[in-house]
Design a protein around this motif. Structure first.
Motif, PDB file in Angstrom:
ATOM      1  N   PHE B  82      37.342  46.765  86.059  1.00 42.40           N
ATOM      2  CA  PHE B  82      37.305  47.684  85.026  1.00 42.40           C
ATOM      3  C   PHE B  82      38.625  48.043  84.617  1.00 42.40           C
ATOM      4  N   PHE B  83      39.684  48.460  85.345  1.00 41.00           N
ATOM      5  CA  PHE B  83      40.997  48.706  84.847  1.00 41.00           C
ATOM      6  C   PHE B  83      41.805  47.601  84.288  1.00 41.00           C
ATOM      7  N   ASP B  84      41.341  46.198  85.040  1.00 35.96           N
ATOM      8  CA  ASP B  84      41.988  44.851  84.260  1.00 35.96           C
ATOM      9  C   ASP B  84      41.298  44.635  82.901  1.00 35.96           C
ATOM     10  N   ARG B  85      40.233  45.027  82.844  1.00 35.89           N
ATOM     11  CA  ARG B  85      39.626  44.669  81.467  1.00 35.89           C
ATOM     12  C   ARG B  85      39.368  45.879  80.281  1.00 35.89           C
ATOM     13  N   VAL B  86      38.572  46.801  80.868  1.00 36.91           N
ATOM     14  CA  VAL B  86      38.318  47.986  79.774  1.00 36.91           C
ATOM     15  C   VAL B  86      39.740  48.862  79.768  1.00 36.91           C
ATOM     16  N   PHE B  87      40.243  49.068  80.738  1.00 39.74           N
ATOM     17  CA  PHE B  87      41.635  50.074  80.625  1.00 39.74           C
ATOM     18  C   PHE B  87      42.711  49.360  79.856  1.00 39.74           C
ATOM     19  N   ARG B  89      42.390  46.693  77.641  1.00 44.12           N
ATOM     20  CA  ARG B  89      42.130  46.446  76.472  1.00 44.12           C
ATOM     21  C   ARG B  89      42.159  47.837  75.660  1.00 44.12           C
ATOM     22  N   ASP B  90      41.777  48.855  76.005  1.00 42.32           N
ATOM     23  CA  ASP B  90      41.450  49.927  75.373  1.00 42.32           C
ATOM     24  C   ASP B  90      42.690  50.775  75.209  1.00 42.32           C
ATOM     25  N   VAL B  91      43.555  50.840  76.109  1.00 46.11           N
ATOM     26  CA  VAL B  91      45.097  51.521  76.189  1.00 46.11           C
ATOM     27  C   VAL B  91      46.082  50.711  76.354  1.00 46.11           C
ATOM     28  N   VAL B  92      46.436  49.796  77.327  1.00 47.80           N
ATOM     29  CA  VAL B  92      47.744  49.111  77.547  1.00 47.80           C
ATOM     30  C   VAL B  92      47.871  48.379  76.424  1.00 47.80           C
ATOM     31  N   GLU B  93      46.990  47.310  76.142  1.00 48.96           N
ATOM     32  CA  GLU B  93      47.230  46.352  75.056  1.00 48.96           C
ATOM     33  C   GLU B  93      47.244  46.851  73.717  1.00 48.96           C
ATOM     34  N   THR B  94      46.886  47.886  73.415  1.00 48.51           N
ATOM     35  CA  THR B  94      47.010  48.777  71.817  1.00 48.51           C
ATOM     36  C   THR B  94      48.624  49.270  72.165  1.00 48.51           C
ATOM     37  N   LEU B  95      48.865  49.993  73.028  1.00 45.86           N
ATOM     38  CA  LEU B  95      50.119  50.696  73.106  1.00 45.86           C
ATOM     39  C   LEU B  95      51.144  49.642  73.146  1.00 45.86           C
ATOM     40  N   VAL B  96      51.059  48.473  73.990  1.00 44.43           N
ATOM     41  CA  VAL B  96      52.150  47.484  73.979  1.00 44.43           C
ATOM     42  C   VAL B  96      52.387  47.041  72.808  1.00 44.43           C
ATOM     43  N   VAL B  97      51.473  46.487  72.332  1.00 42.88           N
ATOM     44  CA  VAL B  97      51.676  46.206  70.837  1.00 42.88           C
ATOM     45  C   VAL B  97      52.363  47.018  70.053  1.00 42.88           C
ATOM     46  N   GLU B  98      51.624  48.234  69.911  1.00 44.80           N
ATOM     47  CA  GLU B  98      52.222  49.100  68.730  1.00 44.80           C
ATOM     48  C   GLU B  98      53.467  49.625  68.801  1.00 44.80           C
ATOM     49  N   LYS B  99      53.922  49.916  70.318  1.00 45.72           N
ATOM     50  CA  LYS B  99      54.912  50.724  70.657  1.00 45.72           C
ATOM     51  C   LYS B  99      56.118  49.980  71.167  1.00 45.72           C
ATOM     52  N   ALA B 100      55.877  48.709  71.641  1.00 51.59           N
ATOM     53  CA  ALA B 100      56.940  47.734  72.206  1.00 51.59           C
ATOM     54  C   ALA B 100      57.206  46.572  71.453  1.00 51.59           C
ATOM     55  N   LEU B 101      56.008  45.656  71.279  1.00 47.56           N
ATOM     56  CA  LEU B 101      56.068  44.247  70.605  1.00 47.56           C
ATOM     57  C   LEU B 101      56.735  44.309  69.328  1.00 47.56           C
ATOM     58  N   LYS B 102      55.916  45.218  68.342  1.00 43.35           N
ATOM     59  CA  LYS B 102      56.456  45.239  67.087  1.00 43.35           C
ATOM     60  C   LYS B 102      57.893  45.743  66.948  1.00 43.35           C
ATOM     61  N   ARG B 103      58.345  46.501  67.810  1.00 40.28           N
ATOM     62  CA  ARG B 103      59.808  46.901  67.936  1.00 40.28           C
ATOM     63  C   ARG B 103      60.692  45.623  68.361  1.00 40.28           C
ATOM     64  N   LEU B 104      60.095  45.081  69.373  1.00 39.83           N
ATOM     65  CA  LEU B 104      61.059  44.027  70.034  1.00 39.83           C
ATOM     66  C   LEU B 104      61.125  42.808  69.076  1.00 39.83           C
TER      67      LEU B 104
END
Lengths: 207, 207
Positions: B82-87, B89-104
């Motif tokens: 559940f944490f590997d897929r749902v958490f 997908r819903d939280v980590v992936e979104t925030l990493v893309v928006e708050k880190a990847l786009k900036r880096l």
């Protein structure tokens, strides 16, 4: 999953759940709203395909579908995971979208380039399956394992969508023919997608 | 993975592999070209994170990280999944893309709507973690399991990217504080992403 249950001679009732409905009763069984979920007769419910498979193997060990001994089991799990992720992503997903979904949903023309890419990947994967099937009767060992069931289930989808060029891969063909003739595959070969009939060879065991 | 190895007190050498290089020697170990791969001292290699975890649990059972007994083990595997897929997908992936990847990567402005959606999902997940932590010391049982390690590892990424609103989730906070103070988490808390320093509270055990 139903192949595993069938190979272990376990009876079950399949219930259709539409996860996008997000029914409260269903979310109580599967907090992430994911299918499949296994519900035991006593009401014990397990979500997560991997957790279900391992649970079935632990509680109904015969016949073993993960093989015996840590290194053999690691190989089976890795190979099943390979077909579930890499083969699915490279081949099944591409061909299902281009050859079935777009037609069923009326969402645009098939992308010929993507279809070619899918079939090129299939060719590479058939080489690998052929190589594995040269080493032993099944893909991971002489006994049937989860790797065989996973690979054959994904291949059956590709087979449903059109001809597979078996000519260059005789061992892969012989292995898939053995898989198709297992009783556990009968219900799967009888499945039809409404609006998308399978090719004539699909359920033919001597394709 | 390194948390599991560390909790079982196993020494290992981490080797960086860039899967996109598709090195022939690496593809011989991992036919799908996927990381991670575990290589034993005798050269036996296993690809597939799930196969590796199960193999480690089978060959180095102490301390057990999947709990004991089929139903308890099913719960742990399902929760970790559940944490590997749902958490993720819903939280980590979104925030990493928006708050880190786009900036880096300099690939555009963060999408405020997506970030809000990620934090709303985080709030729901924290409620669930709080609920689980009310039942027992760990998320799946009183003993430490793979579910705790998986959840805490994903949460540490979110924590790195900014403040987590712990106020409404005291049991979740106490559980995460216990996880952060485990010796196995020290190397993880010392990790820094070049060009993206963590907030001051990140490695603080009394956050």
């Amino acid at each position: 999953m139903r192949l595993v249950l069938s190979e272990k001679d376990l009876s079950f009732t399949a219930v259709v759940e539409k996860p996008w409905d997000r029914r409260t009763e269903f979310l109580a069984l599967s907090p992430g709203g994911e299918v499949p979920v296994l519900v035991e007769e006593d009401g014990f419910a397990i979500p997560d395909a991997n957790a279900i498979l391992e649970y079935i193997e632990e509680t109904r060990p015969n016949p073993p579908l993960l093989s015996t001994g840590p290194t053999a089991r690691a190989k089976v799990r890795a190979l099943a995971g390979f077909f579930d992720r890499v083969f699915f992503r490279d081949v099944v997903e591409t061909l299902v979208v281009e050859k079935a979904l777009k037609r069923l949903q009326g969402s645009g023309e098939p992308d010929g380039f993507a279809i070619r890419r899918g079939y090129q990947a299939l060719e590479e994967h058939l080489k690998y399956i052929n190589y594995l099937a040269e080493q032993h009767k099944g893909l991971a060992s002489d006994a049937l394992t989860l790797a065989d069931l996973t690979a054959a289930a994904h291949l059956s989808v590709v087979d449903y969508l059109g001809d597979i060029a078996w000519d260059k891969h005789p061992e892969a063909r012989a292995w898939y023919s053995r898989m198709k003739s297992r009783p556990s595959f009968r219900p799967l070969l009888a499945d039809h997608i409404p609006g998308l009939p399978p090719p004539v060879h699909y359920a033919n065991l001597d394709f």
